[in-house]
Design a protein around this motif. Sequence first.
Motif, short mmCIF file in Angstrom:
data_model
loop_
_atom_site.label_atom_id
_atom_site.label_comp_id
_atom_site.label_asym_id
_atom_site.label_seq_id
_atom_site.Cartn_x
_atom_site.Cartn_y
_atom_site.Cartn_z
N VAL A 1 59.82 109.65 20.30
CA VAL A 1 59.03 109.65 21.53
C VAL A 1 58.63 111.10 21.81
N GLY A 2 57.43 111.28 22.31
CA GLY A 2 56.99 112.65 22.60
C GLY A 2 56.01 112.70 23.74
N HIS A 3 55.48 113.89 23.96
CA HIS A 3 54.49 114.06 25.03
C HIS A 3 53.15 113.44 24.64
N GLY A 4 52.83 113.41 23.36
CA GLY A 4 51.47 113.09 22.93
C GLY A 4 50.60 114.34 23.00
N MET A 5 49.50 114.33 22.26
CA MET A 5 48.59 115.48 22.30
C MET A 5 47.93 115.55 23.68
N PRO A 6 48.01 116.71 24.35
CA PRO A 6 47.49 116.80 25.72
C PRO A 6 46.06 116.31 25.89
N ASP B 1 72.06 94.72 17.14
CA ASP B 1 73.42 95.12 16.77
C ASP B 1 73.49 96.61 16.47
N VAL B 2 72.41 97.15 15.91
CA VAL B 2 72.35 98.58 15.59
C VAL B 2 71.27 99.20 16.46
N VAL B 3 71.67 100.01 17.41
CA VAL B 3 70.70 100.68 18.29
C VAL B 3 70.04 101.80 17.50
N PRO B 4 68.71 101.79 17.40
CA PRO B 4 68.05 102.83 16.60
C PRO B 4 68.19 104.21 17.23
N ASP B 5 68.16 105.22 16.36
CA ASP B 5 68.13 106.58 16.87
C ASP B 5 66.83 106.80 17.65
N ILE B 6 66.96 107.45 18.79
CA ILE B 6 65.79 107.85 19.57
C ILE B 6 65.62 109.35 19.41
N LEU B 7 64.54 109.73 18.76
CA LEU B 7 64.27 111.13 18.49
C LEU B 7 63.12 111.60 19.37
N ALA B 8 63.02 112.90 19.53
CA ALA B 8 61.92 113.49 20.30
C ALA B 8 61.00 114.23 19.35
N LEU C 1 65.18 120.31 25.44
CA LEU C 1 65.35 118.98 26.01
C LEU C 1 65.77 117.98 24.92
N SER C 2 65.16 118.09 23.76
CA SER C 2 65.53 117.20 22.67
C SER C 2 66.99 117.36 22.29
N GLY D 1 67.77 113.22 17.73
CA GLY D 1 67.19 114.07 16.71
C GLY D 1 65.83 114.56 17.16
N THR D 2 65.24 115.41 16.35
CA THR D 2 63.94 115.99 16.65
C THR D 2 63.02 115.81 15.45
N VAL D 3 61.77 115.44 15.72
CA VAL D 3 60.75 115.34 14.68
C VAL D 3 59.82 116.53 14.83
N LEU D 4 59.68 117.32 13.76
CA LEU D 4 58.78 118.46 13.74
C LEU D 4 57.54 118.11 12.93
N ALA D 5 56.38 118.26 13.55
CA ALA D 5 55.12 118.03 12.83
C ALA D 5 54.93 119.11 11.78
N GLU D 6 54.06 118.80 10.82
CA GLU D 6 53.78 119.75 9.76
C GLU D 6 52.91 120.90 10.28
N PRO D 7 53.08 122.09 9.68
CA PRO D 7 53.94 122.45 8.57
C PRO D 7 55.30 122.93 9.06
N VAL D 8 56.32 122.65 8.25
CA VAL D 8 57.68 123.09 8.58
C VAL D 8 58.19 123.95 7.43
N ALA D 9 58.15 125.25 7.60
CA ALA D 9 58.80 126.17 6.68
C ALA D 9 60.26 126.32 7.11
N PRO D 10 61.14 126.78 6.22
CA PRO D 10 62.54 126.97 6.62
C PRO D 10 62.69 127.87 7.85
#
Length: 324
Positions: free
Chosen positions: A99-104, A158-165, A175-176, A182-191
């Motif tokens: 779940v996220g803010h969405g693109m403004p 029976d298995v509650v899914p992970d809710i990520l931001a 906040l996440s 967990g957190t989802v990072l959009a591309e690009p993700v360098a180390p």
Amino acid sequence: MSSPATDRTVGVLLPRDLPADRILPYARRAEELGFGALWVVEDLGFRGGIAQAAAVLASTDRIRVGIGLLPAGARNVAFAALEIASLAQLFPGRVDVAVGHGMPDWMRSVGQWPRSPLTLLREYVDALRALLRGELTQRRGQYVHLDGVQLDPSALPDVVPDILAGVRGPKSLALSGEAADGTVLAEPVAPEYARAALGHIAAGRPHRLVAYNIASVDADPLTALAAARPGLEWIGEPDWHAHIAPLPFADELVALRSGCASREEFARRMPDDWVARLAVAGSPEEARARLDGLRAAGVTDIVLAPVGPDPVGALESLAAVLGA
């Protein structure tokens, strides 16, 4: 012939504009090749995330399906819980939801950009998790109002899914870390970006870090880099500053973009070594090393976004990273 072993840490992204008759073959082939997850996107003007996830789950047997992401302002949280609980109940242990803010700009165009995106996201994630756990939920927040809402026991998974931001900015990342699994990072993700994001997340409990990246693998590294370039043409725009700022060539990248008349020119002029840092691109050995670097930086789930005119065919070459 036996199926290849599944690498649960490496998934693929379902292209948002893939022709409809290729979506299910794409998902099935990703599973056959041994990818551990398939992530669908919900971008305004394209396809709905929940509908895509349901179709992919029903047409495959094992692959995990992530929805990345559902904008908090787009759906009442109680009705979102109904949809997510249904998926999780029908396909136990195979569903992740971001779940996220969405693109403004998108959210403003449909009249759903809140005055306080952070407040909405916190209220939404908290309420969604409570509902999926079957709790009798009372909320009188700034945005989320629930008066004794509860999922019927017959509808609880029976298995509650992970809710990520799915978030980007420092405050949203913090906040996440506090509220999400967990957190989802959009591309690009360098180390470097993964480490910087984890510093803001500062989670006090186990926390997944999902990283999207443009990906191209070929026996000829230069061919792979050339194929990846078009997928990076937008990273010089201001919205992607957080992804670039931790990199040693950040200032040079900004200067290059300011000197280019178009995104296409910017992508053409990027040095090869920048492309190699900003995408999972190169020979199979180089791509595997890139994945190792992401894991070392704290990434738990790697999601590869194929490029080129034949995404289904691209899966075949991307699967080379699963051989290590």
